[in-house]
Design a protein around this motif. Sequence first.
Motif, PDB file in Angstrom:
ATOM      1  N   ARG A 182     -20.775 -29.389  -1.966  1.00  0.00           N
ATOM      2  CA  ARG A 182     -21.467 -30.263  -2.698  1.00  0.00           C
ATOM      3  C   ARG A 182     -20.839 -31.316  -3.196  1.00  0.00           C
ATOM      4  O   ARG A 182     -21.176 -32.512  -2.854  1.00  0.00           O
ATOM      5  CB  ARG A 182     -22.322 -29.574  -3.562  1.00  0.00           C
ATOM      6  N   SER A 183     -19.683 -31.087  -3.813  1.00  0.00           N
ATOM      7  CA  SER A 183     -18.849 -32.217  -4.189  1.00  0.00           C
ATOM      8  C   SER A 183     -18.183 -32.990  -3.154  1.00  0.00           C
ATOM      9  O   SER A 183     -17.943 -34.192  -3.320  1.00  0.00           O
ATOM     10  CB  SER A 183     -18.034 -31.829  -5.406  1.00  0.00           C
ATOM     11  N   LYS A 186     -19.770 -35.883  -1.746  1.00  0.00           N
ATOM     12  CA  LYS A 186     -19.725 -37.102  -2.648  1.00  0.00           C
ATOM     13  C   LYS A 186     -18.304 -37.810  -2.621  1.00  0.00           C
ATOM     14  O   LYS A 186     -18.330 -38.761  -2.077  1.00  0.00           O
ATOM     15  CB  LYS A 186     -20.226 -36.910  -3.965  1.00  0.00           C
ATOM     16  N   ILE A 187     -17.485 -37.003  -2.850  1.00  0.00           N
ATOM     17  CA  ILE A 187     -16.148 -37.328  -3.342  1.00  0.00           C
ATOM     18  C   ILE A 187     -15.547 -37.999  -1.970  1.00  0.00           C
ATOM     19  O   ILE A 187     -14.773 -38.881  -1.827  1.00  0.00           O
ATOM     20  CB  ILE A 187     -15.052 -36.384  -3.922  1.00  0.00           C
TER      21      ILE A 187
END
Lengths: 206, 206
Positions: A182-183, A186-187
């Motif tokens: 999940r992160s 984005k990152i």
Amino acid sequence: MTISIALTKGRVEKQFLQYLQSRGFDVGPLIEKGRKLLVETDEFTCIFVKGWDVATYVEYGICDLGIVGEDILAETRPDVFDLMPLPFGKCRFALAGKPESIRHNRKRRIATKYPNVTQRFFREKGESVDIVKLEGSVELAPIVGLADAIVDIVETGTTLKENGLVVIEEIQLITARLIANRSALKIKKQSIQPFIEKLHGEGVYK
Amino acid sequence: MTISIALTKGRVEKQFLQYLQSRGFDVGPLIEKGRKLLVETDEFTCIFVKGWDVATYVEYGICDLGIVGEDILAETRPDVFDLMPLPFGKCRFALAGKPESIRHNRKRRIATKYPNVTQRFFREKGESVDIVKLEGSVELAPIVGLADAIVDIVETGTTLKENGLVVIEEIQLITARLIANRSALKIKKQSIQPFIEKLHGEGVYK
């Protein structure tokens, strides 16, 4: 920033590497990996693990992406982003048993590697069953009397046929799927987005 | 009444068949079984399943006896009678990790196929750890940073060495074991007793 992919060892692995190749990726180092579990190419780092472990590596953020069968996602429901289906690893969940199996009034016993999927399937039918969790060779269970029927993935049906079993009911179609941490999604968007677009065509990343 | 045996497929299978042969049993049909999971000889019926499933077949009474690694019995604690150790399948549970691994003050993360064994081991040491359950290739976890250390079975140590890991602490010695279904042991005593005595020598059956 290179991206890292957790890949299901075995049959799906070969199909994914062929698919990567067909999309213009250089998979040479991945094909010649031998016994290595960790391989780096110019474009990405790949680790080769059991299907059941792929989502674990992605969930803990060790890998940005993972390729894993929908059967395993349905059973374990990991906290990952399910990006898209892939055009391989096709099979289906099915309830199977002996052709002559008679419905008794007593509670049926179902052998499976997928107790959660099985529980949900029978709950939706309004039937209460006893589930026996097995790790392999589930097709043996009805033959030796451990279970009345099985819930398992069926690809060609050869294993069922060899053991004198038939599909009683289809439950769900399955393909391999691309999942993401999940992160990381984005990152590491700048690295992941071009990879996914090359893999699938544009417009997938939202 | 023939007796039925659930047998761990793979490495332990070969060692058990050699052992049976050395004790004067005719194992011809078992060696030439090919892909079959169920084989009958004059003396017994054998089914070949994954180690994790052996105790299930014995517990449910499908098989009277089972041959299974002590590691699996320690992890799953099935409701079966643990008859005796067998002189093969020797290995040990060990805590392993990178040689340079430094003890931080934070909670350690341990990857393992044996969460219950790991939990008990650290509880006895008075240390609280986070456990990540994996299904295979546990030795990869410390390399890629999924875990600080692993708890796994170690036989020769080759896999650890190949991955740059060392044994930090030995936990428990392991052998293959002969287990029995609790009621079969009473009801089929007349068939089981001579088998066990031929297998091990007299005076084992109580």
